[in-house]
Scaffold this motif. Structure first.
Motif, PDB file in Angstrom:
ATOM      1  N   ALA A  30      -8.923 -48.155  31.859  1.00 34.83           N
ATOM      2  CA  ALA A  30      -8.784 -49.618  32.542  1.00 34.83           C
ATOM      3  C   ALA A  30      -9.169 -49.964  33.251  1.00 34.83           C
ATOM      4  O   ALA A  30      -8.036 -50.821  34.226  1.00 34.83           O
ATOM      5  N   ALA A  31     -10.655 -49.782  33.827  1.00 30.61           N
ATOM      6  CA  ALA A  31     -11.417 -49.918  35.129  1.00 30.61           C
ATOM      7  C   ALA A  31     -10.473 -49.678  36.161  1.00 30.61           C
ATOM      8  O   ALA A  31     -10.889 -51.008  37.411  1.00 30.61           O
ATOM      9  N   GLY A  32     -10.468 -49.365  36.462  1.00 37.73           N
ATOM     10  CA  GLY A  32      -9.666 -48.352  37.533  1.00 37.73           C
ATOM     11  C   GLY A  32     -10.562 -47.390  38.908  1.00 37.73           C
ATOM     12  O   GLY A  32     -11.037 -47.568  38.377  1.00 37.73           O
ATOM     13  N   PRO A  33     -10.727 -47.051  39.597  1.00 44.04           N
ATOM     14  CA  PRO A  33     -10.901 -46.000  40.129  1.00 44.04           C
ATOM     15  C   PRO A  33     -11.071 -45.147  39.637  1.00 44.04           C
ATOM     16  O   PRO A  33     -10.334 -44.282  39.067  1.00 44.04           O
ATOM     17  N   LEU A  34     -12.254 -44.280  40.613  1.00 45.43           N
ATOM     18  CA  LEU A  34     -12.792 -42.806  40.186  1.00 45.43           C
ATOM     19  C   LEU A  34     -11.745 -42.118  40.462  1.00 45.43           C
ATOM     20  O   LEU A  34     -11.475 -42.455  41.902  1.00 45.43           O
ATOM     21  N   LEU A  35     -10.591 -40.812  40.744  1.00 43.83           N
ATOM     22  CA  LEU A  35      -9.928 -40.330  41.481  1.00 43.83           C
ATOM     23  C   LEU A  35     -10.352 -38.742  42.014  1.00 43.83           C
ATOM     24  O   LEU A  35      -9.763 -37.881  41.625  1.00 43.83           O
ATOM     25  N   VAL A  36     -11.312 -39.296  42.794  1.00 40.64           N
ATOM     26  CA  VAL A  36     -11.488 -38.449  44.016  1.00 40.64           C
ATOM     27  C   VAL A  36     -11.048 -38.626  45.163  1.00 40.64           C
ATOM     28  O   VAL A  36     -11.088 -39.915  45.721  1.00 40.64           O
ATOM     29  N   LEU A  37     -11.001 -37.533  45.587  1.00 35.48           N
ATOM     30  CA  LEU A  37     -10.312 -37.933  47.481  1.00 35.48           C
ATOM     31  C   LEU A  37     -11.393 -37.931  48.194  1.00 35.48           C
ATOM     32  O   LEU A  37     -13.018 -37.800  48.031  1.00 35.48           O
ATOM     33  N   PRO A  38     -10.940 -38.780  49.274  1.00 30.94           N
ATOM     34  CA  PRO A  38     -11.708 -39.148  50.291  1.00 30.94           C
ATOM     35  C   PRO A  38     -12.830 -38.507  51.028  1.00 30.94           C
ATOM     36  O   PRO A  38     -12.160 -37.288  50.875  1.00 30.94           O
ATOM     37  N   TRP A  39     -13.540 -38.797  51.607  1.00 30.43           N
ATOM     38  CA  TRP A  39     -14.235 -37.177  52.569  1.00 30.43           C
ATOM     39  C   TRP A  39     -13.668 -37.383  53.165  1.00 30.43           C
ATOM     40  O   TRP A  39     -13.742 -35.746  53.368  1.00 30.43           O
ATOM     41  N   VAL A  40     -12.946 -37.620  53.891  1.00 35.46           N
ATOM     42  CA  VAL A  40     -11.819 -36.923  55.513  1.00 35.46           C
ATOM     43  C   VAL A  40     -11.001 -36.148  55.215  1.00 35.46           C
ATOM     44  O   VAL A  40     -10.313 -35.171  55.895  1.00 35.46           O
ATOM     45  N   SER A  41     -10.529 -36.437  53.747  1.00 45.51           N
ATOM     46  CA  SER A  41      -9.597 -34.977  53.059  1.00 45.51           C
ATOM     47  C   SER A  41     -10.671 -33.911  53.311  1.00 45.51           C
ATOM     48  O   SER A  41      -9.281 -32.399  53.365  1.00 45.51           O
ATOM     49  N   LEU A  42     -11.875 -33.214  53.430  1.00 44.56           N
ATOM     50  CA  LEU A  42     -12.508 -31.932  53.590  1.00 44.56           C
ATOM     51  C   LEU A  42     -12.505 -31.777  55.079  1.00 44.56           C
ATOM     52  O   LEU A  42     -11.960 -30.584  55.275  1.00 44.56           O
ATOM     53  N   ALA A  43     -12.211 -33.231  56.030  1.00 38.68           N
ATOM     54  CA  ALA A  43     -11.563 -32.469  57.263  1.00 38.68           C
ATOM     55  C   ALA A  43     -10.503 -32.112  57.538  1.00 38.68           C
ATOM     56  O   ALA A  43      -9.380 -31.154  57.806  1.00 38.68           O
ATOM     57  N   ALA A  44      -9.103 -31.815  56.248  1.00 39.82           N
ATOM     58  CA  ALA A  44      -8.134 -32.464  56.426  1.00 39.82           C
ATOM     59  C   ALA A  44      -7.768 -30.127  55.923  1.00 39.82           C
ATOM     60  O   ALA A  44      -7.131 -29.251  56.243  1.00 39.82           O
TER      61      ALA A  44
END
Length: 189
Positions: A30-44
Motif C-alpha cells: 500500500a506504499a507504506g513504510p517498511l515495518l522495521v524497528l528504529p535503531w534506537v530500539s537496539l539500545a532498549a
C-alpha cells in the motif's frame, strides 16, 4: 510457571515471523513504510538484556553463597519471570525481523540502499541475545531440589504422555461431586 523450551520459543518466533511478513507485505504493498524497528530500539533491548543479566547474577551469587545476606525469594521468582519475558520478547523480535531480512535479501540486487537489511539483521541478533540471556538467567533462578531423586519426578520433567493428577489430589473433584445442602432464606449467607 513453565520452563522455557526450544520448540515453544521457535514456534513463537515462527508465528511472529508470519505476522511480520504479512504486515510488512500489506504495508509495502500500500506504499507504506517498511515495518522495521528504529535503531534506537537496539539500545532498549540491550538495556533489558543487561538488567535481566545483572538481576540473574545477583540470584546466582546468593545461591552459591557468595553473598550470604538476607535474600527475598520473591526476587528470584520475579527475576525468573523477567528472564522468561525477555526470552519471549526476543523470540518475537527475532522472528518478526528475520522474515523482513529474508525479504530484503531477495531485493539485494535491485536496491542500492541496504540500510533496511542491516537494521533487520541487527534486530534479529538483538532478539537472539535476549533469548540467550533469558534462557541463561532462568537457569540461574532454579533451585536445586532437596532430594536428588525428586528432580526426576518433578512436574516439569514429566513427559506429556503421563497422566497428571487432577487438581489438589482429587480434593477439588470431591467437593464438586458432593451435594451441598445450603440454607435458604433471609438469614442464610
Amino acid at each position: 510457571m513453565h520452563v522455557l523450551t526450544v520448540p515453544a520459543l521457535l514456534m513463537c518466533a515462527a508465528a511472529a515471523g508470519a505476522v511480520g511478513w504479512s504486515a510488512n507485505r500489506l504495508s509495502t504493498g500500500a506504499a507504506g513504510p517498511l515495518l522495521v524497528l528504529p535503531w534506537v530500539s537496539l539500545a532498549a533491548s540491550g538495556a533489558v538484556a543487561l538488567a535481566v543479566l545483572v538481576l540473574g547474577l545477583r540470584v546466582k551469587k546468593y545461591q552459591e553463597g557468595v553473598r550470604p545476606e538476607r535474600f527475598d525469594p520473591l526476587v528470584a521468582a520475579r527475576t525468573a519471570a523477567g528472564a522468561q519475558a525477555a526470552a519471549w520478547a526476543g523470540a518475537m523480535l527475532g522472528g518478526w525481523h528475520a522474515t523482513i531480512a529474508v525479504e530484503q535479501l531477495s531485493l539485494l540486487s535491485v536496491r542500492s540502499e541496504h540500510e533496511p537489511l542491516w537494521a533487520s539483521l541487527s534486530h534479529v541478533a538483538s532478539g537472539v541475545v535476549l533469548v540467550v540471556v533469558g534462557w541463561v538467567v532462568e537457569g540461574f533462578c532454579k533451585l536445586p531440589p532437596d532430594d536428588p531423586e525428586a528432580e526426576e519426578s518433578a512436574e516439569y520433567r514429566r513427559r506429556r504422555d503421563k497422566e497428571l493428577p487432577e487438581g489438589e489430589g482429587g480434593y477439588a473433584r470431591e467437593i464438586g461431586e458432593r451435594a451441598r445442602a445450603r440454607p435458604r432464606g433471609r438469614g442464610a449467607r
